[in-house]
Design a protein around this motif. Structure first.
Motif, mmCIF file in Angstrom:
data_model
loop_
_atom_site.group_PDB
_atom_site.id
_atom_site.type_symbol
_atom_site.label_atom_id
_atom_site.label_comp_id
_atom_site.label_asym_id
_atom_site.label_seq_id
_atom_site.Cartn_x
_atom_site.Cartn_y
_atom_site.Cartn_z
ATOM 1 N N UNK A 118 -71.117 -27.577 -25.062
ATOM 2 C CA UNK A 118 -70.957 -28.345 -23.842
ATOM 3 C C UNK A 118 -71.200 -29.825 -24.152
ATOM 4 N N UNK A 119 -70.330 -30.670 -23.672
ATOM 5 C CA UNK A 119 -70.457 -32.118 -23.808
ATOM 6 C C UNK A 119 -71.285 -32.671 -22.650
ATOM 7 N N UNK A 120 -71.969 -33.773 -22.869
ATOM 8 C CA UNK A 120 -72.786 -34.369 -21.813
ATOM 9 C C UNK A 120 -71.930 -34.748 -20.606
ATOM 10 N N UNK A 121 -70.689 -35.168 -20.844
ATOM 11 C CA UNK A 121 -69.786 -35.557 -19.759
ATOM 12 C C UNK A 121 -69.441 -34.387 -18.842
ATOM 13 N N UNK A 122 -69.629 -33.166 -19.329
ATOM 14 C CA UNK A 122 -69.326 -31.976 -18.525
ATOM 15 C C UNK A 122 -70.259 -31.838 -17.324
ATOM 16 N N UNK A 123 -71.353 -32.568 -17.320
ATOM 17 C CA UNK A 123 -72.292 -32.530 -16.198
ATOM 18 C C UNK A 123 -71.839 -33.400 -15.023
ATOM 19 N N UNK A 124 -70.771 -34.183 -15.232
ATOM 20 C CA UNK A 124 -70.392 -35.180 -14.237
ATOM 21 C C UNK A 124 -68.947 -35.047 -13.789
ATOM 22 N N UNK A 125 -68.703 -35.536 -12.579
ATOM 23 C CA UNK A 125 -67.345 -35.718 -12.071
ATOM 24 C C UNK A 125 -67.104 -37.214 -12.028
ATOM 25 N N UNK A 126 -66.146 -37.682 -12.795
ATOM 26 C CA UNK A 126 -65.793 -39.089 -12.838
ATOM 27 C C UNK A 126 -64.676 -39.306 -11.825
ATOM 28 N N UNK A 127 -65.079 -39.537 -10.565
ATOM 29 C CA UNK A 127 -64.116 -39.634 -9.476
ATOM 30 C C UNK A 127 -63.334 -40.942 -9.531
ATOM 31 N N UNK A 128 -64.033 -42.029 -9.777
ATOM 32 C CA UNK A 128 -63.434 -43.356 -9.936
ATOM 33 C C UNK A 128 -64.338 -44.131 -10.883
ATOM 34 N N UNK A 129 -63.881 -45.279 -11.362
ATOM 35 C CA UNK A 129 -64.750 -46.046 -12.268
ATOM 36 C C UNK A 129 -66.099 -46.414 -11.646
ATOM 37 N N UNK A 130 -66.147 -46.526 -10.322
ATOM 38 C CA UNK A 130 -67.401 -46.876 -9.660
ATOM 39 C C UNK A 130 -67.997 -45.710 -8.883
ATOM 40 N N UNK A 131 -67.613 -44.488 -9.252
ATOM 41 C CA UNK A 131 -68.128 -43.302 -8.552
ATOM 42 C C UNK A 131 -68.235 -42.129 -9.520
ATOM 43 N N UNK A 132 -69.425 -41.989 -10.091
ATOM 44 C CA UNK A 132 -69.704 -40.875 -11.010
ATOM 45 C C UNK A 132 -70.752 -40.008 -10.333
#
Length: 116
Positions: free
Chosen positions: A1-15
């Motif tokens: 699992x990558x660390x980025x898998x914990x997040x939803x990158x909805x927009x550049x200013x909304x993680x």
């Protein structure tokens, strides 16, 4: 699992933390500016797991330059919103301010009467 898998990158200013509506700024503000421990943060936000809190902190530590700018932009936006609300209050806020002023005036009158 990558660390980025914990997040939803909805927009550049909304993680946000995946599966929640909680933005990383919420966790990181508590961690950086309020000096809260990961355990305290997880207890404050019941929709988050301790693992998600640690993942957010780790993401910050691995991407400090990017996340620091993200947080600075979020803080600036937040300050602008507070200023805009102060300059253009809602009708409810205007009513509350009026009620507080009336209550303060009534308290001062009562204090003056008790002193006399």
């Amino acid at each position: 699992m990558q660390i980025e898998d914990y997040f939803d990158f909805l927009m550049p200013n909304d993680i946000r933390l995946r599966g929640t509506r909680v933005g990383i700024e919420t966790v990181l503000y508590d961690f950086i500016h309020r000096a809260r421990t990961p355990e305290e943060i997880a207890q404050t936000y019941p929709s988050l797991t301790l693992e998600q809190v640690y993942a957010t902190i780790l993401y910050y530590l691995h991407n400090k330059e990017f996340v620091s700018k993200y947080l600075a932009d979020w803080l600036e936006w937040n300050h602008q919103q507070v200023k805009a609300q102060h300059l253009n209050p809602s009708p409810a806020a205007i009513r509350m301010r009026k009620l507080r002023a009336e209550q303060k005036e009534n308290n001062q009158v009562n204090d003056t009467q008790l002193s006399a």
